[in-house]
Design a protein around this motif. Structure first.
Motif, PDB file in Angstrom:
ATOM      1  N   GLU A  13     -13.448  87.450  25.466  1.00  0.00           N
ATOM      2  CA  GLU A  13     -13.770  88.559  24.568  1.00  0.00           C
ATOM      3  C   GLU A  13     -12.538  89.420  24.332  1.00  0.00           C
ATOM      4  N   PHE A  14     -12.300  89.742  23.053  1.00  0.00           N
ATOM      5  CA  PHE A  14     -11.181  90.599  22.671  1.00  0.00           C
ATOM      6  C   PHE A  14     -11.739  91.896  22.082  1.00  0.00           C
ATOM      7  N   ASN A  20      -6.337  90.347  16.515  1.00  0.00           N
ATOM      8  CA  ASN A  20      -5.339  90.275  15.453  1.00  0.00           C
ATOM      9  C   ASN A  20      -3.931  90.113  16.016  1.00  0.00           C
ATOM     10  N   LYS A  21      -3.677  90.748  17.151  1.00  0.00           N
ATOM     11  CA  LYS A  21      -2.357  90.637  17.775  1.00  0.00           C
ATOM     12  C   LYS A  21      -2.126  89.224  18.311  1.00  0.00           C
ATOM     13  N   ILE A  69      -1.815  77.362  17.138  1.00  0.00           N
ATOM     14  CA  ILE A  69      -2.765  78.479  17.244  1.00  0.00           C
ATOM     15  C   ILE A  69      -3.634  78.263  18.482  1.00  0.00           C
ATOM     16  N   ASP A  70      -3.665  79.250  19.361  1.00  0.00           N
ATOM     17  CA  ASP A  70      -4.373  79.105  20.631  1.00  0.00           C
ATOM     18  C   ASP A  70      -5.824  79.541  20.594  1.00  0.00           C
ATOM     19  N   ARG A  71      -6.184  80.361  19.618  1.00  0.00           N
ATOM     20  CA  ARG A  71      -7.536  80.917  19.612  1.00  0.00           C
ATOM     21  C   ARG A  71      -8.284  80.547  18.331  1.00  0.00           C
ATOM     22  N   ASP A 100      -8.953  88.557   8.403  1.00  0.00           N
ATOM     23  CA  ASP A 100      -7.845  88.769   9.325  1.00  0.00           C
ATOM     24  C   ASP A 100      -7.381  87.496  10.030  1.00  0.00           C
ATOM     25  N   ALA A 101      -8.100  86.400   9.860  1.00  0.00           N
ATOM     26  CA  ALA A 101      -7.699  85.137  10.508  1.00  0.00           C
ATOM     27  C   ALA A 101      -6.390  84.620   9.921  1.00  0.00           C
ATOM     28  N   LYS A 102      -5.622  83.916  10.743  1.00  0.00           N
ATOM     29  CA  LYS A 102      -4.394  83.293  10.242  1.00  0.00           C
ATOM     30  C   LYS A 102      -4.720  82.262   9.178  1.00  0.00           C
TER      31      LYS A 102
END
Length: 273
Positions: A13-14, A20-21, A69-71, A100-102
């Motif tokens: 959980e973020f 975003n970071k 991309i890790d997440r 906001d996703a890459k």
């Protein structure tokens, strides 16, 4: 906000802007009956990898790893549906999370490579269930970057490369398909409502809830209120922030509840003065 690790398949959980970071990819897809759930991943029971829904999770994680991309965020495993508060937050934050996703990976599970190779790309897209679902509308418009994949993760193309075809199928103007929130906001409320017409949701209330981000409004979810009341509440929230009178071009005709159960929003009922 829960994110899945693309290598370890563990959930974390973020809080606030942490996600975003870190940076994450996000999956857009249609739900099936045999999906892997939040509880499945948390308990890490091996049997959940045998579910039909595991394949797209694995595809998505592999693609993310290739892109460094890790997440990953995917709604099947990243929402604890046993928590009404978490579900409400997820629905009200949906547009923002996709924006906001890459990158967004769009998984069109019903387009096999052989059919796509036959070159009738318009028919492939038109017949895909992905283009008929109400929730997909925000997922199509919000991301800055999107790549579409077929049944076996065969790449169909980017949203930019396929924009003309997507516009024909979805009846959304090409200029709105650029992942630019400001461009979307330049279209009238009536035009944005048109994009949602003929899209389907399983629950009648969701035909209103799936449009929250498209109009930059928030409201509590009241499942059981019915689609008619949910849509009226949506209009009221839009009215608080907009003086666009095309909002009033949409009426709620008699018999709307049965039409909503059949998957048709009343946004296709234009009232002419």
């Amino acid at each position: 906000m829960w994110l899945l690790h693309s290598r370890t398949y563990e959930l974390r959980e973020f809080i606030d802007n942490e996600a975003n970071k870190v940076g994450y990819a996000i999956l857009s897809h249609t739900w099936d009956l045999d999906e892997v759930t939040f509880q499945d991943v948390q308990s890490w029971m091996v049997r959940h990898t045998r579910k039909l829904g595991w394949k797209k999770i694995d595809y998505c994680c592999r693609q993310a790893r290739q892109e460094g991309i890790d997440r990953i965020r995917m709604d099947t495993v990243c929402i604890d549906k046993s928590s009404s508060a978490e579900l409400s937050e997820a629905i009200n934050s949906m547009f923002t999370w996709y924006r906001d996703a890459k990158i967004c990976y769009a998984y069109l599970a019903d387009i096999p490579a052989a059919r796509w190779s036959a070159r009738d790309h318009y028919s492939c897209l038109k017949d895909s269930r992905w283009f008929s679902r109400g929730w997909i509308l925000q997922e199509l418009l919000a991301p800055r970057e999107m790549t579409l994949y077929g049944t076996d993760w065969n790449q169909l193309g980017t949203r930019h490369e396929l924009s003309d075809l997507i516009s024909q199928v979805s009846r959304i103007q090409v200029s709105a398909l650029k992942g630019d929130e400001k461009k979307i906001g330049e279209f009238s409320i009536a035009q944005r409502m048109c994009w949602a017409s003929r899209r389907e949701t399983t629950r009648s209330e969701d035909i209103a809830y799936c449009l929250l981000g498209l109009f930059d409004v928030n409201m509590p979810l009241l499942y059981g209120e019915g689609g008619k009341k949910a849509f009226i509440r949506l209009q009221e929230e839009i009215m608080k922030n907009s003086d666009d009178h095309t909002l009033f071009a949409w009426d709620v005709p008699e018999g709307v509840e049965s039409r909503l159960r059949d998957g048709y929003p009343y946004t296709d009922q234009l009232v002419r003065a």
